[in-house]
Design a protein around this motif. Structure first.
Motif, PDB file in Angstrom:
ATOM      1  N   GLY A   1      92.257   7.764   6.867  1.00  0.00           N
ATOM      2  CA  GLY A   1      93.307   8.668   7.298  1.00  0.00           C
ATOM      3  C   GLY A   1      92.770  10.083   7.354  1.00  0.00           C
ATOM      4  O   GLY A   1      91.662  10.372   6.873  1.00  0.00           O
ATOM      5  N   VAL A   2      93.540  10.969   7.941  1.00  0.00           N
ATOM      6  CA  VAL A   2      93.112  12.360   8.023  1.00  0.00           C
ATOM      7  C   VAL A   2      94.333  13.257   7.968  1.00  0.00           C
ATOM      8  O   VAL A   2      95.412  12.890   8.462  1.00  0.00           O
ATOM      9  N   GLU A   3      94.187  14.385   7.313  1.00  0.00           N
ATOM     10  CA  GLU A   3      95.207  15.427   7.288  1.00  0.00           C
ATOM     11  C   GLU A   3      94.588  16.672   7.910  1.00  0.00           C
ATOM     12  O   GLU A   3      93.556  17.158   7.441  1.00  0.00           O
ATOM     13  N   LEU A   4      95.205  17.149   8.971  1.00  0.00           N
ATOM     14  CA  LEU A   4      94.691  18.295   9.710  1.00  0.00           C
ATOM     15  C   LEU A   4      95.606  19.483   9.502  1.00  0.00           C
ATOM     16  O   LEU A   4      96.791  19.432   9.843  1.00  0.00           O
ATOM     17  N   GLU A   5      95.058  20.546   8.921  1.00  0.00           N
ATOM     18  CA  GLU A   5      95.802  21.788   8.729  1.00  0.00           C
ATOM     19  C   GLU A   5      95.310  22.823   9.739  1.00  0.00           C
ATOM     20  O   GLU A   5      94.116  22.879  10.052  1.00  0.00           O
ATOM     21  N   PHE A   6      96.228  23.648  10.200  1.00  0.00           N
ATOM     22  CA  PHE A   6      95.880  24.714  11.136  1.00  0.00           C
ATOM     23  C   PHE A   6      96.723  25.949  10.840  1.00  0.00           C
ATOM     24  O   PHE A   6      97.927  25.827  10.563  1.00  0.00           O
ATOM     25  N   THR A   7      96.106  27.115  10.907  1.00  0.00           N
ATOM     26  CA  THR A   7      96.910  28.327  10.984  1.00  0.00           C
ATOM     27  C   THR A   7      97.589  28.352  12.349  1.00  0.00           C
ATOM     28  O   THR A   7      97.144  27.696  13.293  1.00  0.00           O
TER      29      THR A   7
END
Length: 420
Positions: free
Chosen positions: A46-52
């Motif tokens: 799985g992956v968790e992608l954070e972005f400003t």
């Protein structure tokens, strides 16, 4: 800071965990060990992608949470709009927000990277289209390059965290409100292999942090550091951010013991402030020591919540959550995920990872400050790139994707090694 992956669940229903009082420290340690390290063949990623998030016409303009909520529409998390349906994105990824309104999507784990890529690609496309329709864009680095940290979510947890971290220095507020990470989630592995996978996931941290570091510029200023994001994490509160002990054959037991001795970060208390009594550890709470004498006895649900307050480079959640990589541009998230997956795919590869990384396994600060300008980190990163790219055929990705990822990763490593 949040995790919503559908890996193996914690034992018991939510109501049972809320009602189940912990008898003593041993019961707490046994519970932590049982839920944080689920054994079994590695199957899911799985992956968790954070972005400003930025206003497209002026990335330095303070983000307007109302505009963000309008853009997200039915996907708006309830931390921003309590009445929102908080619907997942079309391919199933829930949306959450960090304290500075950084957007995070948590893709449901998949049995192959090809399937994971399809989910993330669909949901990222939908998210970016919604944001673009309201003049918003996703950031492309692990820290806000344009704005100083400012908390935009007014929840009791985040308010208590800000008050707790303020006396330590600016790292806490920066971590909360300005940083964005790429978090990779993999199964812990079978009993005979999970200690080695745990150790390898940590050991490759400094060279991979250096390889994918991109957060040098923060709030319009060149910090001089390869990953100002990771330095902010490290400068938050050492007891909950520094690497765990990785030696030995019982990582579950060592992690459980550590959790008992970590002070509470926050203490959920309804409408009252959530500030935890200073220095009160979870073991103190169980035993009724000090300020805990005035509190109800802790339950399994309280311990579950305490687990969410750890921000270590690798956090066991029943699976391994690898948390040390800077967020990448939206089109470039797959390369580091594929590389990490390949490096952990087979026991023989895991053993090679540990051998390659042994000389640099503890150089977290050097990796964050100097990145691949450090010759030993550059050499380890290049060796990992070569090892991982040779294993990409087992990831389920198409040949064209494997070729593109290999070219990108090996080119990055070679260029940096030459400079070093």
């Amino acid at each position: 800071m949040q995790t919503v992956h559908d890996f193996p669940e914690k034992s018991g229903s939510a109501s049972n965990r809320t009602a189940r009082v912990l008898a003593d420290r041993a019961a707490g340690e046994a519970y932590v060990a049982s839920v944080c390290f689920k054994h079994g063949p590695p199957r899911l990623t799985g992956v968790e992608l954070e972005f400003t998030v930025h206003h497209a016409e002026d990335p330095a303009r303070p983000l307007d949470p109302d505009v963000l909520a309008t853009a997200l529409g039915p996907h708006t998390p309830r931390t921003l709009r309590p009445g929102s349906p908080a619907s997942p994105l079309p391919a199933g990824s829930p949306v959450s927000l960090e304290p500075g309104c950084q957007v995070e999507i948590s893709a449901p784990p998949q049995a192959s990277l090809r399937e994971l890529d399809a989910v993330v690609t669909a949901d990222l496309h939908h998210l970016r289209e919604r944001l673009a329709a309201h003049g918003l864009v996703l950031g492309e680095t692990g820290i806000d390059a344009h704005r100083a940290p400012r908390r935009l979510l007014h929840t009791p947890r985040y308010a208590a965290m800000e008050r707790r971290f303020a006396p330590i220095g600016p790292g806490g507020l920066t971590m909360m409100c300005s940083t964005a990470g790429l978090q990779i989630c993999v199964d812990a592995g079978e009993p005979e292999h999970h200690a080695a996978r745990w150790a390898a996931a940590h050991a490759m941290g400094p060279p991979l942090l250096a390889l994918f570091a991109n957060s040098r510029v923060h709030a319009g200023r060149d910090t001089g550091h390869a990953s100002a994001r990771w330095l902010a994490v490290h400068e938050t509160e050492a007891v909950r951010t520094r690497t765990a002990a990785v030696a030995g054959d019982d990582p579950a037991g060592a992690w459980a013991e550590r959790l008992m001795d970590v002070p509470l970060m926050v203490l959920p208390r309804g409408d009252r402030p959530w500030d935890a009594p200073d220095g009160l550890t979870f073991a103190d709470w169980i035993d009724g020591r000090g300020a805990a004498a005035l509190l109800p006895r802790p339950t399994v649900a309280d311990l579950d919540y305490h687990l969410t307050t750890m921000f270590t480079p690798v956090r066991p959640q029943g699976y391994l959550e690898i948390r040390y990589l800077d967020a990448q541009p939206p089109e470039e998230w797959l390369a580091p995920v594929a590389l990490v997956s390949a490096l952990l795919a087979r026991p023989v590869t895991v053993d090679k990872v540990r051998e390659i990384c042994a000389p640099v396994a503890d150089r977290w600060a050097t990796a964050a400050r100097r990145g691949l300008a450090d010759p030993e980190l550059a050499a380890a990163a290049a060796a990992l790139a070569e090892l991982g790219c040779a294993e990409l055929g087992a990831t389920g990705l198409a040949a064209a994707q494997i070729a593109g990822i290999s070219e990108s990763v090996l080119g990055r490593a070679d260029r940096s090694r030459s400079k070093a």
